[in-house]
Scaffold this motif. Structure first.
Motif, PDB file in Angstrom:
ATOM      1  N   ASP A 152       0.684  -0.770  -0.170  1.00 36.54           N
ATOM      2  CA  ASP A 152      -0.300  -0.117  -0.239  1.00 36.54           C
ATOM      3  C   ASP A 152       1.097   1.352   0.428  1.00 36.54           C
ATOM      4  O   ASP A 152       2.113   1.477   0.729  1.00 36.54           O
ATOM      5  N   ALA A 210       0.666  -5.148   1.855  1.00 33.26           N
ATOM      6  CA  ALA A 210      -0.754  -4.812   1.432  1.00 33.26           C
ATOM      7  C   ALA A 210      -1.432  -6.479   2.427  1.00 33.26           C
ATOM      8  O   ALA A 210      -1.896  -6.894   1.550  1.00 33.26           O
ATOM      9  N   PRO A 264      -6.283  -2.938   7.152  1.00 26.91           N
ATOM     10  CA  PRO A 264      -5.552  -1.439   6.392  1.00 26.91           C
ATOM     11  C   PRO A 264      -4.896  -0.407   6.507  1.00 26.91           C
ATOM     12  O   PRO A 264      -4.167   0.523   6.931  1.00 26.91           O
ATOM     13  N   ARG A 316      -9.786  -4.851   3.431  1.00 31.88           N
ATOM     14  CA  ARG A 316      -9.134  -4.854   2.508  1.00 31.88           C
ATOM     15  C   ARG A 316      -9.911  -4.559   1.374  1.00 31.88           C
ATOM     16  O   ARG A 316      -8.761  -4.030   0.425  1.00 31.88           O
ATOM     17  N   GLY A 343      -5.587   2.201  -1.228  1.00 29.93           N
ATOM     18  CA  GLY A 343      -3.812   2.085  -1.271  1.00 29.93           C
ATOM     19  C   GLY A 343      -2.858   1.762  -2.420  1.00 29.93           C
ATOM     20  O   GLY A 343      -1.711   1.571  -2.406  1.00 29.93           O
TER      21      GLY A 343
END
Length: 385
Positions: A39, A69, A73, A353, A358
């Motif tokens: 990200d 990632a 997040p 997610r 990202g």
């Protein structure tokens, strides 16, 4: 230098939230990721001292925060590292972590700014969060300068990994509250972070703008006193000054403050989340700003309320961390798209997610006319130039 700070109050936020002139378009999918396995967020250019973006061997140099990632997040903030990126006609190039593992005095590296000096070195001002080697995550925040040479490695332009990292600012505990407390939930961490470098063309002096927290004024909620701190360069270091702006009882976390001088006016921009307002959700996630005839003020809220750019109502969290460049381009990152489920900050890791971007958002542009602004949507919204 400056007297009483500008006050951002509930009276300002009672003004209309703005229409098309302050609303970003819905971002279409899919959005190409710059880094397939990491990200990235909170993008900023390495700039020349006149504010323009540094170009080395035909490639612009940029920085961002990065983390693998994986997981929820929001956990990325606990693993954040500074990343160096290049941009040319072929797109973005990953140049890796800006500095060596363990170089920072913090346990992770948060946002900042960078300027290329006349001798060719780069001053990277960033936030050292936590403490190096800590076993429990803390939220201490100090401003660090890493002064690095630009080096080449197999044709790539990099920052010298051996650069010295030196703390240059921390909250004083008097004007600015210590940034080491968690008061429960998103938008409730006291701040002293996101240093934004600025050279005032009026006096030629260097300044840093810092996202901070101050004590409550009479009658205000003490938990919602975000501020924009100011520090000036002195022969012996950086000197804290009174704040330029205080969110007086209405917002706890002002982030990424920066100034753009346009037609001799000083435009102070910052961003904040909807859940950082008091009460939560009383204003949208967005880019906000004030304008003044000089750095010291007096500052007037843009568009009456301070709102410059908001996400569309149907996608209230689609982008964030906007930064206005001297050419009035606006860069940010893709945050959460709506899924019809719970708030992304409280959703489970898999659901959050799946909704998280990202990566770098399409570039927008502003027009500025005194205290009025409007958003321009480029014909090729994915293009940087």
């Amino acid at each position: 230098m400056n007297g009483e700070p500008a006050r951002w109050t509930r009276r300002h936020l009672a003004a209309p939230a703005g229409g098309a002139a302050t609303t970003a378009p819905v971002i279409g999918l899919p959005a190409p990721r710059v880094l397939p396995h990491d990200d990235i967020w909170d993008l900023w250019p390495i700039q020349e001292e006149d504010g323009s973006t540094s170009v080395v061997r035909g490639r612009e140099l940029w920085m961002a925060l990065s983390a693998p990632a994986a997981g929820h997040p929001e956990e990325r903030h606990d693993r954040a590292r500074l990343r160096l990126l290049g941009l040319d006609a072929d797109g973005w190039t990953d140049l890796g972590h800006a500095f060596a593992d363990g170089a920072s005095p913090g346990s992770r590296e948060w946002s900042g700014s960078a300027v290329r000096r006349p001798d060719g070195t780069v001053s990277v001002f960033y936030t050292a969060a936590g403490r190096r080697g800590e076993t429990r995550t803390t939220f201490t925040q100090t401003v660090v300068e890493a002064r690095a040479r630009l080096v080449t490695d197999g044709g790539r332009i990099l920052l010298d990994q051996a650069a010295e990292h030196r703390e240059v600012l921390r909250s004083d505990g008097v004007t600015y509250l210590p940034a080491d407390e968690v008061e429960g939930g998103p938008g409730r961490i006291r701040a002293f972070r996101d240093p934004g470098w600025f050279r005032d063309p009026a006096d030629g002096r260097e300044y840093l703008l810092v996202a901070a927290s101050v004590a409550a004024s009479a009658g205000a909620d003490h938990a919602f006193m975000g501020a924009v701190a100011l520090a000036a360069a002195e022969p012996g270091g950086w000197s804290l000054r009174p704040p330029l702006l205080v969110a007086d009882g209405v917002n706890h976390e002002i982030e990424r403050p920066h100034i753009v001088v346009h037609r001799s006016s000083y435009y102070l921009f910052f961003c904040t989340h909807r859940h950082s307002f008091h009460p939560p959700g009383s204003a949208p996630t967005g880019l906000y700003g004030f304008v003044a005839p000089r750095l010291a003020g007096p500052y007037t809220p843009l568009n009456g309320s301070g709102l410059v750019l908001r996400n569309p109502a149907e996608e209230p969290d689609q982008a964030y961390a906007w930064l206005v460049l001297p050419d009035l381009k606006v860069v940010g990152f893709l945050n959460y798209r709506s899924t019809g489920g719970p708030d992304p900050w409280t959703a489970g890791p898999a659901e959050a997610r799946a909704a998280f971007g990202g990566t770098i958002a399409p570039v927008l542009e502003l027009t500025l006319d005194g205290a009025a602004t409007s958003v321009v949507v480029p014909a090729s919204p994915g293009a940087r130039r």
